[in-house]
Write a protein that holds these residues in place. Structure first.
Motif, PDB file in Angstrom:
ATOM      1  N   UNK A  17       0.861  -1.179   0.000  1.00 45.56           N
ATOM      2  CA  UNK A  17       0.000   0.000   0.000  1.00 45.56           C
ATOM      3  C   UNK A  17       0.901   1.234   0.000  1.00 45.56           C
ATOM      4  N   UNK A  18       0.912   1.922  -1.127  1.00 41.09           N
ATOM      5  CA  UNK A  18       1.759   3.104  -1.311  1.00 41.09           C
ATOM      6  C   UNK A  18       0.904   4.332  -1.000  1.00 41.09           C
ATOM      7  N   UNK A  19       1.266   5.004   0.078  1.00 44.01           N
ATOM      8  CA  UNK A  19       0.465   6.109   0.588  1.00 44.01           C
ATOM      9  C   UNK A  19       0.972   7.454   0.057  1.00 44.01           C
ATOM     10  N   UNK A  20       0.147   8.139  -0.698  1.00 36.10           N
ATOM     11  CA  UNK A  20       0.294   9.559  -1.053  1.00 36.10           C
ATOM     12  C   UNK A  20       1.654   9.955  -1.641  1.00 36.10           C
ATOM     13  N   UNK A  21       2.218   9.115  -2.482  1.00 39.62           N
ATOM     14  CA  UNK A  21       3.454   9.513  -3.167  1.00 39.62           C
ATOM     15  C   UNK A  21       3.029  10.291  -4.405  1.00 39.62           C
ATOM     16  N   UNK A  94      -8.845   7.396  -3.875  1.00 35.59           N
ATOM     17  CA  UNK A  94      -8.801   8.797  -3.477  1.00 35.59           C
ATOM     18  C   UNK A  94      -9.367   8.958  -2.081  1.00 35.59           C
ATOM     19  N   UNK A  95      -8.734   9.865  -1.325  1.00 38.55           N
ATOM     20  CA  UNK A  95      -9.185  10.134   0.030  1.00 38.55           C
ATOM     21  C   UNK A  95      -8.997  11.609   0.339  1.00 38.55           C
ATOM     22  N   UNK A  96      -9.742  12.105   1.300  1.00 42.16           N
ATOM     23  CA  UNK A  96      -9.542  13.455   1.817  1.00 42.16           C
ATOM     24  C   UNK A  96      -9.430  13.368   3.337  1.00 42.16           C
ATOM     25  N   UNK A  97      -8.808  12.280   3.784  1.00 38.56           N
ATOM     26  CA  UNK A  97      -8.616  11.960   5.194  1.00 38.56           C
ATOM     27  C   UNK A  97      -7.189  11.467   5.377  1.00 38.56           C
ATOM     28  N   UNK A  98      -6.813  11.234   6.604  1.00 38.35           N
ATOM     29  CA  UNK A  98      -5.471  10.695   6.853  1.00 38.35           C
ATOM     30  C   UNK A  98      -5.356   9.241   6.387  1.00 38.35           C
ATOM     31  N   UNK A  99      -6.342   8.423   6.680  1.00 33.03           N
ATOM     32  CA  UNK A  99      -6.242   6.986   6.442  1.00 33.03           C
ATOM     33  C   UNK A  99      -6.865   6.562   5.122  1.00 33.03           C
ATOM     34  N   UNK A 100      -6.191   5.656   4.429  1.00 29.38           N
ATOM     35  CA  UNK A 100      -6.741   5.071   3.200  1.00 29.38           C
ATOM     36  C   UNK A 100      -7.996   4.257   3.504  1.00 29.38           C
ATOM     37  N   UNK A 101      -8.171   3.824   4.741  1.00 26.82           N
ATOM     38  CA  UNK A 101      -9.340   3.018   5.086  1.00 26.82           C
ATOM     39  C   UNK A 101     -10.645   3.800   4.989  1.00 26.82           C
ATOM     40  N   UNK A 102     -10.555   5.114   4.913  1.00 31.39           N
ATOM     41  CA  UNK A 102     -11.753   5.949   4.738  1.00 31.39           C
ATOM     42  C   UNK A 102     -12.068   6.173   3.255  1.00 31.39           C
ATOM     43  N   UNK A 125       4.895   9.536   6.819  1.00 32.90           N
ATOM     44  CA  UNK A 125       4.956   8.484   7.839  1.00 32.90           C
ATOM     45  C   UNK A 125       4.337   8.964   9.145  1.00 32.90           C
ATOM     46  N   UNK A 126       4.401  10.251   9.408  1.00 32.61           N
ATOM     47  CA  UNK A 126       3.891  10.821  10.653  1.00 32.61           C
ATOM     48  C   UNK A 126       2.388  11.082  10.625  1.00 32.61           C
ATOM     49  N   UNK A 127       1.752  10.914   9.495  1.00 34.28           N
ATOM     50  CA  UNK A 127       0.332  11.234   9.379  1.00 34.28           C
ATOM     51  C   UNK A 127      -0.404  10.120   8.637  1.00 34.28           C
ATOM     52  N   UNK A 128      -0.417  10.172   7.320  1.00 30.02           N
ATOM     53  CA  UNK A 128      -1.248   9.248   6.536  1.00 30.02           C
ATOM     54  C   UNK A 128      -0.764   7.800   6.579  1.00 30.02           C
ATOM     55  N   UNK A 129       0.546   7.582   6.560  1.00 31.40           N
ATOM     56  CA  UNK A 129       1.048   6.204   6.673  1.00 31.40           C
ATOM     57  C   UNK A 129       0.699   5.659   8.051  1.00 31.40           C
TER      58      UNK A 129
END
Length: 175
Positions: A17-21, A94-102, A125-129
């Motif tokens: 799971x690649x977060x927000x690159x 797509x998300x407008x939250x910290x977590x991909x689960x939303x 790493x300090x937020x969305x990851x």
């Protein structure tokens, strides 16, 4: 939260799971991540590669509570070109939250494909990851944060703080 049900007769599937690159988040603190993640993808075999994509909007708490008025559209929201060949409409959420689960459809995607092991990397790493890893943990997934492939676009101090939190709460090896 409802714990996910395991299918004990089904083979365990894995996902990176690649977060927000995304273009906006790649700066002097994170500029090496896209190529390092690309190389990692090319050297490892995952059943799925999944991307999260931060897209802000006027209804998000980022906008309403934090007064953050960035990341509304392309080119800022685009997956970084180094990784764009791995991303498509089926594996990008797509998300407008910290977590991909939303993100709409994300949990259904995991369930549909019987994915039970998640490897997280990306920005921030300090937020969305971190938020995504905590949600995965709470939902009962086996998780690993790839610490050497995750950074904060705000710098090393937040990288180090996040690593302490991950080591304490999510990584039984402590490494």
């Amino acid at each position: 939260y409802r714990r996910r049900q395991l299918c004990y007769n089904c083979p365990m599937k894995t996902a990176l799971v690649v977060i927000d690159v995304q273009k906006y988040f790649v700066n002097e603190n994170t500029q090496d991540l896209p190529s390092r993640i690309r190389d990692y993808i090319n050297k490892n075999n995952f059943d799925f590669i999944i991307f999260s994509k931060e897209v802000n909007n006027k209804n998000s708490n980022f906008f309403k509570l934090l007064n953050w008025k960035k990341m509304f559209s392309s080119p800022d929201t685009d997956i970084h070109p180094t990784l764009s060949k791995f991303a498509n409409s089926d594996n990008t959420f797509e998300k407008s939250t910290y977590s991909i689960f939303k993100a709409k459809g994300f949990l259904n995607f995991l369930k549909k494909h019987n994915i039970s092991r998640l490897y997280f990397c990306g920005i921030d790493i300090d937020a969305c990851v971190l938020a995504s890893a905590f949600d995965a943990f709470d939902f009962g997934y086996e998780i690993k944060v790839l610490k050497d492939l995750s950074k904060s676009h705000s710098g090393k101090d937040l990288d180090e703080a996040a690593l302490k939190i991950i080591n304490k709460n999510l990584d039984k090896s402590g490494k």
